[in-house]
Each structure stands twice: as structure tokens, then as C-alpha cells.
Design an enzyme around this catalytic site. Structure first.
Site, PDB file in Angstrom:
ATOM      1  N   GLY A  81     -37.038  51.975  -4.728  1.00 39.68           N
ATOM      2  CA  GLY A  81     -38.126  51.255  -4.339  1.00 39.68           C
ATOM      3  C   GLY A  81     -37.473  50.238  -3.383  1.00 39.68           C
ATOM      4  N   GLU A  92     -33.925  58.530  -6.715  1.00 36.88           N
ATOM      5  CA  GLU A  92     -35.066  59.034  -7.961  1.00 36.88           C
ATOM      6  C   GLU A  92     -34.722  60.385  -8.519  1.00 36.88           C
ATOM      7  OE1 GLU A  92     -35.786  57.684  -5.068  1.00 36.88           O
ATOM      8  OE2 GLU A  92     -37.136  55.819  -5.451  1.00 36.88           O
ATOM      9  N   GLU A 125     -37.612  51.597  -0.224  1.00 33.72           N
ATOM     10  CA  GLU A 125     -38.937  51.608   0.290  1.00 33.72           C
ATOM     11  C   GLU A 125     -39.588  50.372   0.815  1.00 33.72           C
ATOM     12  OE1 GLU A 125     -39.598  53.892  -3.436  1.00 33.72           O
ATOM     13  OE2 GLU A 125     -40.733  55.379  -2.412  1.00 33.72           O
TER      14      GLU A 125
HETATM   15  N1  CAA Z   1     -33.700  49.139 -12.930  1.00 26.25           N
HETATM   16  C1  CAA Z   1     -33.300  48.437 -13.851  1.00 26.25           C
HETATM   17  N2  CAA Z   1     -31.895  47.961 -13.729  1.00 26.25           N
HETATM   18  C2  CAA Z   1     -31.141  48.359 -12.936  1.00 26.25           C
HETATM   19  C3  CAA Z   1     -31.435  49.028 -11.858  1.00 26.25           C
HETATM   20  C4  CAA Z   1     -32.688  49.521 -11.693  1.00 26.25           C
HETATM   21  N3  CAA Z   1     -33.335  50.188 -10.695  1.00 26.25           N
HETATM   22  N4  CAA Z   1     -30.413  48.949 -10.992  1.00 26.25           N
HETATM   23  C5  CAA Z   1     -29.360  48.460 -11.642  1.00 26.25           C
HETATM   24  N5  CAA Z   1     -29.711  47.664 -12.697  1.00 26.25           N
HETATM   25  C6  CAA Z   1     -29.218  47.068 -13.757  1.00 26.25           C
HETATM   26  C7  CAA Z   1     -28.039  47.939 -14.354  1.00 26.25           C
HETATM   27  O1  CAA Z   1     -28.670  48.538 -15.555  1.00 26.25           O
HETATM   28  C8  CAA Z   1     -27.125  46.928 -14.883  1.00 26.25           C
HETATM   29  O2  CAA Z   1     -27.700  46.162 -15.997  1.00 26.25           O
HETATM   30  P1  CAA Z   1     -26.748  45.832 -17.324  1.00 26.25           P
HETATM   31  O3  CAA Z   1     -25.567  44.743 -16.885  1.00 26.25           O
HETATM   32  O4  CAA Z   1     -27.537  45.074 -18.041  1.00 26.25           O
HETATM   33  O5  CAA Z   1     -26.197  47.096 -17.923  1.00 26.25           O
HETATM   34  C9  CAA Z   1     -26.913  45.909 -13.779  1.00 26.25           C
HETATM   35  O6  CAA Z   1     -28.284  46.221 -13.018  1.00 26.25           O
HETATM   36  C10 CAA Z   1     -25.822  46.289 -12.710  1.00 26.25           C
HETATM   37  O7  CAA Z   1     -26.053  47.604 -12.315  1.00 26.25           O
HETATM   38  P2  CAA Z   1     -24.762  48.528 -12.488  1.00 26.25           P
HETATM   39  O8  CAA Z   1     -23.855  48.211 -13.691  1.00 26.25           O
HETATM   40  O9  CAA Z   1     -25.185  50.127 -12.514  1.00 26.25           O
HETATM   41  O10 CAA Z   1     -23.714  48.319 -11.268  1.00 26.25           O
HETATM   42  P3  CAA Z   1     -23.102  49.230 -10.291  1.00 26.25           P
HETATM   43  O11 CAA Z   1     -22.477  48.426  -9.246  1.00 26.25           O
HETATM   44  O12 CAA Z   1     -22.084  50.280 -11.172  1.00 26.25           O
HETATM   45  O13 CAA Z   1     -24.055  50.195  -9.929  1.00 26.25           O
HETATM   46  C11 CAA Z   1     -26.098  50.961  -8.432  1.00 26.25           C
HETATM   47  C12 CAA Z   1     -24.977  49.795  -8.794  1.00 26.25           C
HETATM   48  C13 CAA Z   1     -25.461  52.127  -7.688  1.00 26.25           C
HETATM   49  C14 CAA Z   1     -27.328  50.162  -7.857  1.00 26.25           C
HETATM   50  C15 CAA Z   1     -26.722  51.459 -10.107  1.00 26.25           C
HETATM   51  O14 CAA Z   1     -26.718  50.215 -10.457  1.00 26.25           O
HETATM   52  C16 CAA Z   1     -27.861  52.239  -9.942  1.00 26.25           C
HETATM   53  O15 CAA Z   1     -27.475  53.482  -9.585  1.00 26.25           O
HETATM   54  N6  CAA Z   1     -28.973  51.682  -9.916  1.00 26.25           N
HETATM   55  C17 CAA Z   1     -30.316  52.527 -10.175  1.00 26.25           C
HETATM   56  C18 CAA Z   1     -30.824  53.147  -8.630  1.00 26.25           C
HETATM   57  C19 CAA Z   1     -31.881  53.957  -8.774  1.00 26.25           C
HETATM   58  O16 CAA Z   1     -31.920  55.134  -9.162  1.00 26.25           O
HETATM   59  N7  CAA Z   1     -32.985  53.361  -8.156  1.00 26.25           N
HETATM   60  C20 CAA Z   1     -34.333  54.143  -8.167  1.00 26.25           C
HETATM   61  C21 CAA Z   1     -35.176  53.571  -9.059  1.00 26.25           C
HETATM   62  S1  CAA Z   1     -36.571  54.451  -9.483  1.00 26.25           S
HETATM   63  C22 CAA Z   1     -37.737  53.857  -8.205  1.00 26.25           C
HETATM   64  O17 CAA Z   1     -37.478  53.185  -7.286  1.00 26.25           O
HETATM   65  C23 CAA Z   1     -39.132  54.324  -8.049  1.00 26.25           C
HETATM   66  C24 CAA Z   1     -39.868  54.153  -6.925  1.00 26.25           C
HETATM   67  O18 CAA Z   1     -39.719  54.883  -5.751  1.00 26.25           O
HETATM   68  C25 CAA Z   1     -40.735  53.022  -6.864  1.00 26.25           C
END
Ligand code: CAA
Length: 258
Positions: free
Chosen positions: A109, A132, A112
Site C-alpha cells: 500500500g 503482498e 500504491e
Molecule cells: N504492517 C504492520 N507492521 C509492519 C509492516 C506492515 N506492513 N511493515 C513493518 N511493520 C512493523 C514490523 O512488524 C516491526 O514491528 P515490531 O518491531 O513490533 O516487530 C517494525 O515495523 C519494523 O519492521 P521490521 O523489523 O520487519 O524491519 P526490517 O528493516 O527488518 O524490514 C521491511 C523492513 C522489509 C519493510 C519489512 O518490515 C516488511 O517486509 N514489511 C512488510 C511489507 C509488506 O508485506 N507490505 C505489504 C502489506 S499488505 C498491503 O499493503 C495490501 C494492499 O495492497 C493495500
């Protein structure tokens, strides 16, 4: 609404700035943040002293996407009732130009949201992706449609099906972003660009944004007709008379926004 918790707002001259402000969650876009963002954008849109807006995150993350923790247990009806998609759609109804100032992760998102903006200024560390697929879903806020229109099918498929990230230089090469600058300067650069646009004839800026965006919605014939109507309409504004008179008199125009 002004006592925001998930965003910060500032004004820089005629530019309204929104900073996404959930640093511990990588600016994950929970429903509350989206509601605040929309509220702030609408307030700037209605304010005659503002001519353009900038949305930014932090150096590390523009936004890591929709809040996975908020969505994890949702049913389809929960998502419908929360109006998840409506929130995103409403951002595209903002009439003044919005520039995304992107550094670090712009994922899911977050990518997006950047695509919903009219221009993107990226830092060298910016990365755009739709991860995703790694959590068992697909983009749900326009990614499959907007990325495909901008990048073409081949790259969009890789991003959506195989978590391919685009680094800043690739994003520039493929026309996803307007410019790539240093991490130190990306926000200033976005504010400068927004300031330049905000200093232009406001009604023409609004109709120009609408006309370019309609190219994604309409057939060529319909789009050309819409452009022509907007062009003719501008001849009813004082700013058109002023702009052309100023050209003839070799002076700078003084816009009134009407
Ligand atoms: N939602 C909720 N929490 C998130 C998040 C997300 N999308 N992305 C990161 N966070 C949180 C993590 O859970 C973590 O929280 P805690 O410290 O409480 O555990 C904090 O942010 C820091 O994240 P990381 O420890 O994972 O940090 P990193 O540097 O190791 O990695 C990252 C960074 C690559 C961005 C990784 O956090 C990641 O892969 N995030 C998810 C990305 C993702 O899959 N996004 C798609 C979401 S679905 C969507 O967006 C649907 C749509 O089209 C509308």
C-alpha cells in the site's frame, strides 16, 4: 480533525506537507492513519492559501504498506465494512497536485499510495515493491492496475507475482518517478517542485491534473474531448486573460485563482 496521532502536518508557503508518522511500524497504513491522511489532504484542498501538497515518510520508509497486523484476522465483510478501498479511492479525488517524497521502502500500500500521487520525487535509497504475494494476497489499492499502466505488463507481473523490487534508478528509468536525488535533499526537492507548481495559475493546475489523470480512465476520443472542454473553460478565467496579457506586456503574471 487537527489533533492527529499518525501524521504530522506543516505548511511551507503555499505547500501543505503531510508526514506519515508511525516510525516504529515503518509507517504502516492502518485505517486510522488513512483517515487522518485523507482529512489533512481535504483540508489543504479546501484552503485557498495552499496550491499543492507533499506526502512523505521517513528516510528509512515512506511506508511499508497496509497494516498487516490490523488486517490479519479480517473477513471480507470486515474489510468491506471498514471501507478499506474507499479510503484509497478518496485520495484520488483530491483536486490539487500531490507529490510523494519517497525515501527507503515504498511497499505494498505504500507503493500504491505513491502511485496515487501526481508526481514522485525519490531519494537514492527508495525501493518500490508489491510484496503482498509473500503474505498470500495481491495488491488491493490499485497496484496491479496503476503499475501495469506505467511500467507495462512484463515488469508489473514480476513485481506482483514474484516480489520484484524496483530500486530508485530503475524506477526513474521506467518512468515511475520524476527524479532521483540524494537522501539529504529529497524532501527539499519535493517541496521546491510543489512550491513551483503552487505558484502557477491555480485553476489551470487543477484542470491540468484532471486532464492528465483522465488519460488513464478514458478512450483517446473521450480524453481529447475532455481536454478540449477544459481548455475552452480556462478562457472564462481572469487568470487566462492576465497570463496572456502579461506575456504580451513582457511582465510576470499575477494570478488570482479565478
Ligand atoms: N504492517 C504492520 N507492521 C509492519 C509492516 C506492515 N506492513 N511493515 C513493518 N511493520 C512493523 C514490523 O512488524 C516491526 O514491528 P515490531 O518491531 O513490533 O516487530 C517494525 O515495523 C519494523 O519492521 P521490521 O523489523 O520487519 O524491519 P526490517 O528493516 O527488518 O524490514 C521491511 C523492513 C522489509 C519493510 C519489512 O518490515 C516488511 O517486509 N514489511 C512488510 C511489507 C509488506 O508485506 N507490505 C505489504 C502489506 S499488505 C498491503 O499493503 C495490501 C494492499 O495492497 C493495500
Amino acid at each position: 480533525m487537527t489533533d492527529y496521532t499518525d501524521i504530522l502536518t506543516e505548511t511551507h508557503g503555499r505547500v501543505g506537507l503531510v508526514r506519515l508518522n508511525r516510525p516504529k511500524a515503518m509507517n504502516a497504513l492502518r485505517g486510522h492513519l488513512l483517515a487522518e491522511l485523507l482529512d489533512a489532504l481535504r483540508a489543504f484542498d479546501a484552503d485557498d492559501s495552499i496550491g499543492a501538497m507533499v506526502i512523505t515518510g521517513s528516510e528509512r520508509a515512506f511506508s511499508a504498506g497496509a497494516d498487516i497486523k490490523e488486517m490479519a484476522d479480517a473477513t471480507p465483510v470486515d474489510l468491506m465494512n471498514r471501507g478499506l478501498s474507499d479510503g484509497w479511492h478518496r485520495i484520488s479525488t483530491i483536486r490539487k497536485p500531490i507529490i510523494a517524497a519517497v525515501s527507503g521502502f515504498a511497499l505494498g500500500g505504500g507503493c500504491e499510495l505513491a502511485l496515487l500521487c501526481d508526481l514522485i520525487v525519490a531519494s537514492e535509497t527508495a525501493q518500490f515493491g508489491q510484496p503482498e504475494i509473500t503474505i498470500g494476497v495481491i495488491p488491493g489499492a490499485g497496484g496491479t492496475q496503476r503499475l501495469t499502466r506505467i511500467l507495462g505488463k512484463a515488469l508489473a507481473m514480476e513485481m506482483v507475482l514474484n516480489n520484484r523490487f524496483l530500486k530508485a534508478d530503475e524506477a526513474l528509468q521506467h518512468g515511475l518517478v520524476n527524479r532521483v536525488v540524494t537522501v539529504e535533499s529529497y524532501l527539499d526537492e519535493a517541496l521546491k517542485l510543489a512550491g513551483e507548481i503552487a505558484a502557477r495559475a491555480p485553476v489551470a493546475v487543477r484542470l491540468g491534473k484532471e486532464a492528465v489523470n483522465s488519460a488513464y480512465e478514458l478512450s483517446l476520443t473521450e480524453g481529447l474531448a475532455a481536454e478540449q472542454r477544459a481548455f475552452y473553460l480556462l478562457f472564462s478565467t481572469e487568470d487566462q486573460k492576465e497570463g496572456m496579457q502579461a506575456f504580451v506586456e513582457k511582465r510576470a503574471p499575477a494570478w488570482k485563482g479565478k
